[in-house]
Design a protein around this motif. Structure first.
Motif, PDB file in Angstrom:
ATOM      1  N   TYR A 163     -43.716  44.856 -49.308  1.00 28.41           N
ATOM      2  CA  TYR A 163     -42.601  45.786 -49.328  1.00 28.41           C
ATOM      3  C   TYR A 163     -41.277  45.063 -49.560  1.00 28.41           C
ATOM      4  O   TYR A 163     -40.377  45.605 -50.211  1.00 28.41           O
ATOM      5  N   ASN A 211     -37.240  49.547 -46.517  1.00 33.80           N
ATOM      6  CA  ASN A 211     -37.941  49.719 -47.790  1.00 33.80           C
ATOM      7  C   ASN A 211     -39.108  50.694 -47.670  1.00 33.80           C
ATOM      8  O   ASN A 211     -39.387  51.467 -48.589  1.00 33.80           O
ATOM      9  N   LYS A 262     -39.415  58.752 -51.396  1.00 26.31           N
ATOM     10  CA  LYS A 262     -39.556  59.048 -52.820  1.00 26.31           C
ATOM     11  C   LYS A 262     -40.905  59.703 -53.108  1.00 26.31           C
ATOM     12  O   LYS A 262     -41.036  60.532 -54.000  1.00 26.31           O
ATOM     13  N   MET A 317     -39.764  44.624 -53.007  1.00 28.31           N
ATOM     14  CA  MET A 317     -39.043  45.724 -53.651  1.00 28.31           C
ATOM     15  C   MET A 317     -37.546  45.445 -53.724  1.00 28.31           C
ATOM     16  O   MET A 317     -36.836  46.031 -54.537  1.00 28.31           O
ATOM     17  N   ASP A 320     -37.536  54.104 -47.683  1.00 27.93           N
ATOM     18  CA  ASP A 320     -37.083  54.469 -49.029  1.00 27.93           C
ATOM     19  C   ASP A 320     -38.249  54.878 -49.926  1.00 27.93           C
ATOM     20  O   ASP A 320     -38.210  55.904 -50.607  1.00 27.93           O
ATOM     21  N   SER A 321     -39.285  54.045 -49.948  1.00 27.16           N
ATOM     22  CA  SER A 321     -40.408  54.304 -50.844  1.00 27.16           C
ATOM     23  C   SER A 321     -41.190  55.537 -50.433  1.00 27.16           C
ATOM     24  O   SER A 321     -41.660  56.297 -51.270  1.00 27.16           O
TER      25      SER A 321
END
Length: 294
Positions: free
Chosen positions: A277, A143, A150, A280, A146-147
């Motif tokens: 996290y 996570n 982005k 999410m 991923d975050s």
């Protein structure tokens, strides 16, 4: 992907490490293959490193309180004996509407219920607690990656792009082995000669070690005079020939977080950060979707 000598060394080192564990009375399994609680009901393997049926029944009680379920008749409640059995067709059922057998959908949803502390902590022990802790750091790293991706689009300038790639080198840093001996669980990675742990491998070990688990490296040492011969034998799959020809040594080294580089150590998350996290979702699996909640 081209076969490099580093890849060959690594693969051989893992085989030596597996032999070392077996010779020293350890039960072991591949850690990098485990993504969820209840994995043995999906694969039929590694039951020693999984929750028991009673553990999963307890988790399912909390799951039903926290999430919607589109599985008809709640088979985890009404048909527990048949539901918690190895399902050879499990990969075909990523949908919540399936044949009433244990599926990846249930496995990931139960995992999410567990690692978010929705369950009574006192009910977890042994393999259930060990996996729960490991999945917390594993899903946190996914996570986090991923975050952050982005927020950080791939830089256009070559110099900055190299920094970006260097920062994520070795993601997600999976470990090679879980091991068990005398009721004690181990998190281990195989390393050949002077090779070291990646950032994310180090963070996984640091996280697990704080809960009292033995974390470390199985250090394999060997020398190869003719690397072309080694590559040829490896391509042929002649592993018995290779293992017999190489005079290897092996020893277990305990992980020392004090030896971590500063840039690794600063990213070891606190339990509070991990929980934030994990809320999410689970990487590609999003339990935060509106239809999953009561």
């Amino acid at each position: 992907m081209s076969l490099t000598i580093q890849k060959i060394y690594g693969d051989i080192g893992e085989r030596f490490a597996a032999d070392y564990l077996k010779a020293h009375g350890f039960e072991s399994c591949r850690a990098d293959k485990i993504e969820c609680l209840g994995h043995s009901f999906l694969s039929g393997k590694n039951r020693l490193f999984d929750c028991s049926v009673s553990d999963l029944i307890e988790i399912s009680k909390a799951c039903k309180q926290k999430f919607l379920c589109r599985v008809k008749n709640l088979p985890c409640k009404n048909k527990a004996k048949s539901f918690y059995k190895f399902n050879p067709q499990a990969p075909d059922h990523f949908s919540p509407t399936h044949d009433g057998r244990f599926s990846p959908f249930c496995a990931f949803k139960l995992s999410y219920t567990s690692i978010l502390d929705h369950c009574d902590n006192s009910s977890f022990e042994g393999a259930a607690l060990f996996l729960r802790r490991y999945l917390q750091i594993h899903k946190y790293i996914l996570n986090y990656y991923d975050s952050t991706c982005k927020m950080w689009p791939l830089p256009s300038e070559k110099k900055e792009r190299k920094k970006w790639h260097d920062y994520w080198a070795g993601h997600p840093g999976r470990l090679d082995f879980f091991a068990l001996k005398d009721g004690k669980f181990y998190c281990l990675d195989a390393k050949v000669n002077s090779s070291g742990l990646s950032k994310w491998q180090s963070i996984r070990l640091a996280w697990m070690q704080q809960f009292g688990y033995f974390c470390g490296v199985i250090r394999i040492r060997f020398e190869v005079e003719d690397k072309s011969w080694l590559a040829e034998q490896f391509e042929r799959g002649a592993f018995d020939v290779i293992l017999k020809a190489l005079k290897s040594t092996a020893e277990m080294e305990e992980f020392d977080p004090k030896q971590m580089p500063d840039e690794y150590r600063k990213d070891i998350p606190t339990p509070k950060i991990v929980r934030s996290y994990l809320k999410m979702g689970l990487h590609w699996f999003d339990p935060n979707a509106e239809w999953m909640y009561l």
